[in-house]
Write a protein that holds these residues in place. Structure first.
Motif, PDB file in Angstrom:
ATOM      1  N   ASP A  70      21.559  45.077  41.822  1.00 54.20           N
ATOM      2  CA  ASP A  70      21.270  43.891  41.006  1.00 54.20           C
ATOM      3  C   ASP A  70      22.447  43.497  40.113  1.00 54.20           C
ATOM      4  O   ASP A  70      22.340  42.550  39.328  1.00 54.20           O
ATOM      5  CB  ASP A  70      19.992  44.102  40.174  1.00 54.20           C
ATOM      6  CG  ASP A  70      20.093  45.310  39.279  1.00 54.20           C
ATOM      7  OD1 ASP A  70      21.081  46.071  39.395  1.00 54.20           O
ATOM      8  OD2 ASP A  70      19.177  45.498  38.451  1.00 54.20           O
ATOM      9  N   ASN A  71      23.579  44.199  40.226  1.00 54.74           N
ATOM     10  CA  ASN A  71      24.776  43.766  39.507  1.00 54.74           C
ATOM     11  C   ASN A  71      25.313  42.515  40.192  1.00 54.74           C
ATOM     12  O   ASN A  71      25.490  42.511  41.420  1.00 54.74           O
ATOM     13  CB  ASN A  71      25.822  44.882  39.527  1.00 54.74           C
ATOM     14  CG  ASN A  71      27.094  44.490  38.770  1.00 54.74           C
ATOM     15  OD1 ASN A  71      27.746  43.509  39.091  1.00 54.74           O
ATOM     16  ND2 ASN A  71      27.435  45.273  37.768  1.00 54.74           N
ATOM     17  N   ASP A  72      25.580  41.471  39.417  1.00 54.97           N
ATOM     18  CA  ASP A  72      25.917  40.209  40.083  1.00 54.97           C
ATOM     19  C   ASP A  72      27.301  40.222  40.755  1.00 54.97           C
ATOM     20  O   ASP A  72      27.674  39.251  41.400  1.00 54.97           O
ATOM     21  CB  ASP A  72      25.748  39.010  39.144  1.00 54.97           C
ATOM     22  CG  ASP A  72      26.740  39.010  37.996  1.00 54.97           C
ATOM     23  OD1 ASP A  72      27.590  39.909  37.933  1.00 54.97           O
ATOM     24  OD2 ASP A  72      26.643  38.096  37.151  1.00 54.97           O
ATOM     25  N   GLN A  73      28.050  41.307  40.617  1.00 54.13           N
ATOM     26  CA  GLN A  73      29.306  41.424  41.354  1.00 54.13           C
ATOM     27  C   GLN A  73      29.191  42.364  42.557  1.00 54.13           C
ATOM     28  O   GLN A  73      30.174  42.567  43.276  1.00 54.13           O
ATOM     29  CB  GLN A  73      30.440  41.892  40.436  1.00 54.13           C
ATOM     30  CG  GLN A  73      30.822  40.851  39.403  1.00 54.13           C
ATOM     31  CD  GLN A  73      31.174  39.504  40.019  1.00 54.13           C
ATOM     32  OE1 GLN A  73      31.712  39.421  41.123  1.00 54.13           O
ATOM     33  NE2 GLN A  73      30.860  38.432  39.331  1.00 54.13           N
ATOM     34  N   SER A  74      27.998  42.946  42.751  1.00 56.77           N
ATOM     35  CA  SER A  74      27.860  43.809  43.933  1.00 56.77           C
ATOM     36  C   SER A  74      27.775  42.934  45.187  1.00 56.77           C
ATOM     37  O   SER A  74      27.389  41.761  45.119  1.00 56.77           O
ATOM     38  CB  SER A  74      26.619  44.692  43.825  1.00 56.77           C
ATOM     39  OG  SER A  74      25.457  43.936  44.096  1.00 56.77           O
ATOM     40  N   PHE A 163      35.385  39.110  37.919  1.00 58.43           N
ATOM     41  CA  PHE A 163      34.868  39.994  36.865  1.00 58.43           C
ATOM     42  C   PHE A 163      35.330  39.496  35.500  1.00 58.43           C
ATOM     43  O   PHE A 163      36.315  38.758  35.383  1.00 58.43           O
ATOM     44  CB  PHE A 163      35.378  41.429  37.080  1.00 58.43           C
ATOM     45  CG  PHE A 163      34.768  42.108  38.274  1.00 58.43           C
ATOM     46  CD1 PHE A 163      33.679  42.960  38.142  1.00 58.43           C
ATOM     47  CD2 PHE A 163      35.266  41.875  39.554  1.00 58.43           C
ATOM     48  CE1 PHE A 163      33.105  43.567  39.251  1.00 58.43           C
ATOM     49  CE2 PHE A 163      34.700  42.484  40.666  1.00 58.43           C
ATOM     50  CZ  PHE A 163      33.616  43.334  40.510  1.00 58.43           C
ATOM     51  N   ALA A 164      34.611  39.937  34.444  1.00 57.41           N
ATOM     52  CA  ALA A 164      34.960  39.517  33.092  1.00 57.41           C
ATOM     53  C   ALA A 164      36.369  40.002  32.743  1.00 57.41           C
ATOM     54  O   ALA A 164      37.142  39.282  32.104  1.00 57.41           O
ATOM     55  CB  ALA A 164      33.941  40.075  32.103  1.00 57.41           C
ATOM     56  N   SER A 165      36.707  41.214  33.150  1.00 56.30           N
ATOM     57  CA  SER A 165      38.063  41.697  32.884  1.00 56.30           C
ATOM     58  C   SER A 165      38.487  42.592  34.036  1.00 56.30           C
ATOM     59  O   SER A 165      37.648  43.120  34.788  1.00 56.30           O
ATOM     60  CB  SER A 165      38.105  42.472  31.557  1.00 56.30           C
ATOM     61  OG  SER A 165      38.099  43.852  31.804  1.00 56.30           O
ATOM     62  N   ASP A 167      39.465  45.491  33.958  1.00 60.02           N
ATOM     63  CA  ASP A 167      38.954  46.862  33.801  1.00 60.02           C
ATOM     64  C   ASP A 167      37.554  47.030  34.382  1.00 60.02           C
ATOM     65  O   ASP A 167      37.109  48.154  34.626  1.00 60.02           O
ATOM     66  CB  ASP A 167      38.932  47.253  32.315  1.00 60.02           C
ATOM     67  CG  ASP A 167      40.341  47.270  31.751  1.00 60.02           C
ATOM     68  OD1 ASP A 167      41.278  47.547  32.524  1.00 60.02           O
ATOM     69  OD2 ASP A 167      40.499  46.981  30.550  1.00 60.02           O
ATOM     70  N   ASP A 168      36.840  45.910  34.578  1.00 53.27           N
ATOM     71  CA  ASP A 168      35.481  45.987  35.134  1.00 53.27           C
ATOM     72  C   ASP A 168      35.480  46.070  36.660  1.00 53.27           C
ATOM     73  O   ASP A 168      34.435  46.302  37.265  1.00 53.27           O
ATOM     74  CB  ASP A 168      34.662  44.749  34.733  1.00 53.27           C
ATOM     75  CG  ASP A 168      34.436  44.696  33.238  1.00 53.27           C
ATOM     76  OD1 ASP A 168      34.458  45.769  32.607  1.00 53.27           O
ATOM     77  OD2 ASP A 168      34.257  43.582  32.708  1.00 53.27           O
ATOM     78  N   VAL A 169      36.623  45.826  37.293  1.00 55.43           N
ATOM     79  CA  VAL A 169      36.659  45.845  38.765  1.00 55.43           C
ATOM     80  C   VAL A 169      36.548  47.303  39.227  1.00 55.43           C
ATOM     81  O   VAL A 169      37.325  48.148  38.769  1.00 55.43           O
ATOM     82  CB  VAL A 169      37.986  45.244  39.305  1.00 55.43           C
ATOM     83  CG1 VAL A 169      37.963  45.193  40.831  1.00 55.43           C
ATOM     84  CG2 VAL A 169      38.234  43.860  38.723  1.00 55.43           C
ATOM     85  N   PRO A 170      35.578  47.601  40.097  1.00 54.51           N
ATOM     86  CA  PRO A 170      35.468  48.983  40.582  1.00 54.51           C
ATOM     87  C   PRO A 170      36.774  49.442  41.231  1.00 54.51           C
ATOM     88  O   PRO A 170      37.534  48.632  41.758  1.00 54.51           O
ATOM     89  CB  PRO A 170      34.329  48.911  41.600  1.00 54.51           C
ATOM     90  CG  PRO A 170      33.531  47.737  41.170  1.00 54.51           C
ATOM     91  CD  PRO A 170      34.527  46.742  40.639  1.00 54.51           C
ATOM     92  N   LYS A 171      36.992  50.746  41.192  1.00 53.05           N
ATOM     93  CA  LYS A 171      38.274  51.279  41.687  1.00 53.05           C
ATOM     94  C   LYS A 171      38.182  51.737  43.142  1.00 53.05           C
ATOM     95  O   LYS A 171      39.191  52.081  43.753  1.00 53.05           O
ATOM     96  CB  LYS A 171      38.726  52.462  40.811  1.00 53.05           C
ATOM     97  CG  LYS A 171      38.834  52.133  39.322  1.00 53.05           C
ATOM     98  CD  LYS A 171      39.947  51.111  39.067  1.00 53.05           C
ATOM     99  CE  LYS A 171      40.069  50.740  37.596  1.00 53.05           C
ATOM    100  NZ  LYS A 171      39.008  49.832  37.102  1.00 53.05           N
ATOM    101  N   SER A 172      36.956  51.786  43.678  1.00 55.65           N
ATOM    102  CA  SER A 172      36.847  52.170  45.085  1.00 55.65           C
ATOM    103  C   SER A 172      35.677  51.440  45.745  1.00 55.65           C
ATOM    104  O   SER A 172      34.837  50.830  45.062  1.00 55.65           O
ATOM    105  CB  SER A 172      36.705  53.687  45.245  1.00 55.65           C
ATOM    106  OG  SER A 172      35.465  54.130  44.762  1.00 55.65           O
ATOM    107  N   ALA A 173      35.662  51.517  47.046  1.00 59.57           N
ATOM    108  CA  ALA A 173      34.609  50.854  47.834  1.00 59.57           C
ATOM    109  C   ALA A 173      34.295  51.737  49.031  1.00 59.57           C
ATOM    110  O   ALA A 173      35.106  52.577  49.432  1.00 59.57           O
ATOM    111  CB  ALA A 173      35.104  49.493  48.314  1.00 59.57           C
TER     112      ALA A 173
END
Ligand code: F6R
Length: 241
Positions: A70-74, A163-165, A167-173
């Motif tokens: 439910d995270n709007d960036q997922s 993303f807002a910043s 730093d909020d971008v996940p580091k892996s996928a």
């Protein structure tokens, strides 16, 4: 590779839609789907069409590690918002980014099994500026299966616009490997804009090398690349029609 050049991304979306619609009418049951800005013109065409998707399965390329659905960036959320809410599928698969925090290997093996059980009829792809497909960055082995990827600084920077910043971008996928992608019966890759032109040229004209992941598509028997004018700008004229 078949190469189609159209004026803009809307026309490219319509051209891609024709391929998917024909494939579905001819019996395609499993669609490999992608996220990012590139698929949106196609998804818009799918939504406004009268095609019924409730007999189809979808398998997405990738998901960020650590983002709940439910995270709007997922990518789960992206797919719900941009396609599945409007065109329900029989079954949809996206890698489990939360379970992957503790068990990326387990999630990857489960996803390989899902792809084995649901062989992909038509795989949709975008391309990164460095030639990546899904999150398979330069240097990824061509025989790779689903795996956890540490994102490069360039990809983190490119994705930070969502993303807002930074730093909020996940580091892996968690992402399908190149061998999973190549197992699809048919592949449709879309690319728009001048910042994709160099990668598109290398994918089509360059040597097949793990340094340009998308170049592996030269070895697939059924690939259609759909480009707007800007993404096609650096291609040798003989590739344009
Ligand atoms: C997304 C994906 C990525 C994107 C690529 C291009 O599922 O797998 O490889 O296709 O990064 O991104 P956009 O489309 O935002 O330019």
């Amino acid at each position: 590779m078949k190469i189609i050049v159209r004026a803009d991304s809307t026309e490219c979306g319509a051209a891609a839609y024709e391929i998917f619609a024909k494939g579905i009418k001819n019996g395609a049951k499993v669609l490999g789907l992608a996220t990012g800005s590139t698929p949106l013109p196609l998804y818009k065409e799918m939504i406004k069409s009268n095609l019924n998707f409730d007999n189809l399965t979808s398998v997405n390329l990738d998901e960020y590690v650590g983002l709940p659905v439910d995270n709007d960036q997922s990518y789960h959320y992206f797919m719900q918002e941009n396609l599945f809410n409007k065109k329900p599928f029989k079954k949809t698969y996206v890698p489990d980014g939360i379970k992957a925090v503790d068990d990326p290997e387990g999630v990857s093996r489960e996803y390989d099994q899902i792809i084995k059980d649901n062989p992909i009829d038509i795989q949709l792809l975008g391309i990164g500026r460095n030639g990546h497909i899904a999150f398979n960055e330069p240097g990824t082995p061509f025989d790779s299966l689903t795996h956890e990827v540490k994102l490069t600084d360039n990809t983190i920077k490119a994705n930070s616009r969502f993303f807002a910043s930074i730093d909020d971008v996940p580091k892996s996928a968690i992402c399908m490997g190149i061998a999973n992608i190549m197992s699809a019966k048919k592949i449709v890759l879309l690319a728009f804009g001048e910042n994709k032109a160099a990668a598109v040229k290398k994918m089509i004209e360059g040597p097949v090398t793990e340094e340009v992941p998308a170049s592996v598509l030269q070895k697939h028997p059924d690939v259609t690349v759909i480009l707007d004018q800007a993404a096609a700008a650096e291609l040798d004229d003989k590739y344009k029609n």
